[in-house]
Design an enzyme around this catalytic site. Sequence first.
Site, PDB file in Angstrom:
ATOM      1  N   GLU A  18       1.609   3.787   3.013  1.00 58.77           N
ATOM      2  CA  GLU A  18       2.122   3.264   4.277  1.00 58.77           C
ATOM      3  C   GLU A  18       3.660   3.287   4.252  1.00 58.77           C
ATOM      4  O   GLU A  18       4.328   2.272   4.476  1.00 58.77           O
ATOM      5  CB  GLU A  18       1.557   1.847   4.520  1.00 58.77           C
ATOM      6  CG  GLU A  18       0.027   1.883   4.658  1.00 58.77           C
ATOM      7  CD  GLU A  18      -0.642   0.512   4.609  1.00 58.77           C
ATOM      8  OE1 GLU A  18       0.053  -0.509   4.497  1.00 58.77           O
ATOM      9  OE2 GLU A  18      -1.887   0.491   4.684  1.00 58.77           O
ATOM     10  N   GLU A  20       0.816  -5.210  11.160  1.00 58.99           N
ATOM     11  CA  GLU A  20       0.253  -3.855  11.080  1.00 58.99           C
ATOM     12  C   GLU A  20       0.919  -3.008  12.151  1.00 58.99           C
ATOM     13  O   GLU A  20       0.656  -3.174  13.347  1.00 58.99           O
ATOM     14  CB  GLU A  20      -1.265  -3.890  11.330  1.00 58.99           C
ATOM     15  CG  GLU A  20      -2.098  -4.416  10.185  1.00 58.99           C
ATOM     16  CD  GLU A  20      -2.519  -3.325   9.190  1.00 58.99           C
ATOM     17  OE1 GLU A  20      -2.164  -2.142   9.408  1.00 58.99           O
ATOM     18  OE2 GLU A  20      -3.203  -3.662   8.216  1.00 58.99           O
ATOM     19  N   HIS A  75       2.195  -3.514   7.089  1.00 55.95           N
ATOM     20  CA  HIS A  75       1.197  -2.480   6.822  1.00 55.95           C
ATOM     21  C   HIS A  75       1.175  -1.518   8.007  1.00 55.95           C
ATOM     22  O   HIS A  75       1.846  -1.730   8.999  1.00 55.95           O
ATOM     23  CB  HIS A  75      -0.193  -3.113   6.657  1.00 55.95           C
ATOM     24  CG  HIS A  75      -0.361  -3.926   5.415  1.00 55.95           C
ATOM     25  ND1 HIS A  75      -1.043  -3.476   4.310  1.00 55.95           N
ATOM     26  CD2 HIS A  75       0.076  -5.170   5.107  1.00 55.95           C
ATOM     27  CE1 HIS A  75      -1.020  -4.418   3.369  1.00 55.95           C
ATOM     28  NE2 HIS A  75      -0.349  -5.462   3.823  1.00 55.95           N
ATOM     29  N   HIS A 130       0.867  -1.185   0.000  1.00 54.28           N
ATOM     30  CA  HIS A 130       0.000   0.000   0.000  1.00 54.28           C
ATOM     31  C   HIS A 130       0.905   1.238   0.000  1.00 54.28           C
ATOM     32  O   HIS A 130       1.709   1.424   0.912  1.00 54.28           O
ATOM     33  CB  HIS A 130      -0.918  -0.001   1.234  1.00 54.28           C
ATOM     34  CG  HIS A 130      -2.026  -0.999   1.128  1.00 54.28           C
ATOM     35  ND1 HIS A 130      -2.518  -1.721   2.194  1.00 54.28           N
ATOM     36  CD2 HIS A 130      -2.749  -1.387   0.033  1.00 54.28           C
ATOM     37  CE1 HIS A 130      -3.497  -2.518   1.763  1.00 54.28           C
ATOM     38  NE2 HIS A 130      -3.651  -2.339   0.465  1.00 54.28           N
TER      39      HIS A 130
HETATM   40 ZN   LIG Z   1      -2.005  -1.673   4.197  1.00 54.80          ZN
END
Ligand SMILES: [Zn+2]
Length: 240
Positions: A54, A211, A158, A51
């Site tokens: 990020e 994350e 992430h 992504h």
């Molecule tokens: Zn992500």
Amino acid sequence: MTTEPRLVDRHDRGALRHPASVYGTSVDGLPLTVYLPRSGSAELLLLAAIHGDEPETTVVVSEALRCLPKDDLRAAVILCGNPDGMVRGTRGNARGVDLNRNFPTANWRPDPVFYKSRADDARDIALSPGEEPASEPETRALLKLIARVQPRAVVSLHSALACVDDSGSSHLGRQLADRCALPFLTEIGYPTPGSMGTWAAERGLNLVTLELEDASLYTLKDRHVPVLLDLMTGRVALEA
Ligand SMILES: [Zn+2]
């Protein structure tokens, strides 16, 4: 392995000195690069910034890689799986496709996928999952790289949901949650059709989503670089 990883002298941590190899090209023609052990094979793939919004994942993984002597790298490391999105500051790639919904899974659908840009927001911002599964060059390049390197596990970074998500409840995932002091989840709580995690699960490949928390870059580096160094040097057992 109980010893601490050897570290590059601080003087020399300013640049990446590991040889990079190109595993594909983005929509905009940017090289997709991976850092590999000299052998060319790796049991673990570390993937940051699939992504593009990020970037803290890239910075934290880069700092760990820059601390590590070339010969000590045991993992395959991708600092940015979505360079076009990173340059644009967008979650999706140059065509507005969420690459983490573009994987060829049984549940892939052509309908828009939704995300939120803040933890407390509604999940109402639409992105494309691509025209078909693996429609995007960044996705196809990752699939090819995984077929070539054949890692036994993938850790995909992430931000900023502050958890370790691991549908297979693996030894690796539980250790990571413990080491990073983050909650361990086996279900992220919203549908993710076409995600890399679902794709991996369908093939019996262990994929753990790390994350990072909503914190400053300094804080994220302090908390996570030591764990990433242990992952990069094979000091974290993939299985019990
Ligand atoms: Zn992500």
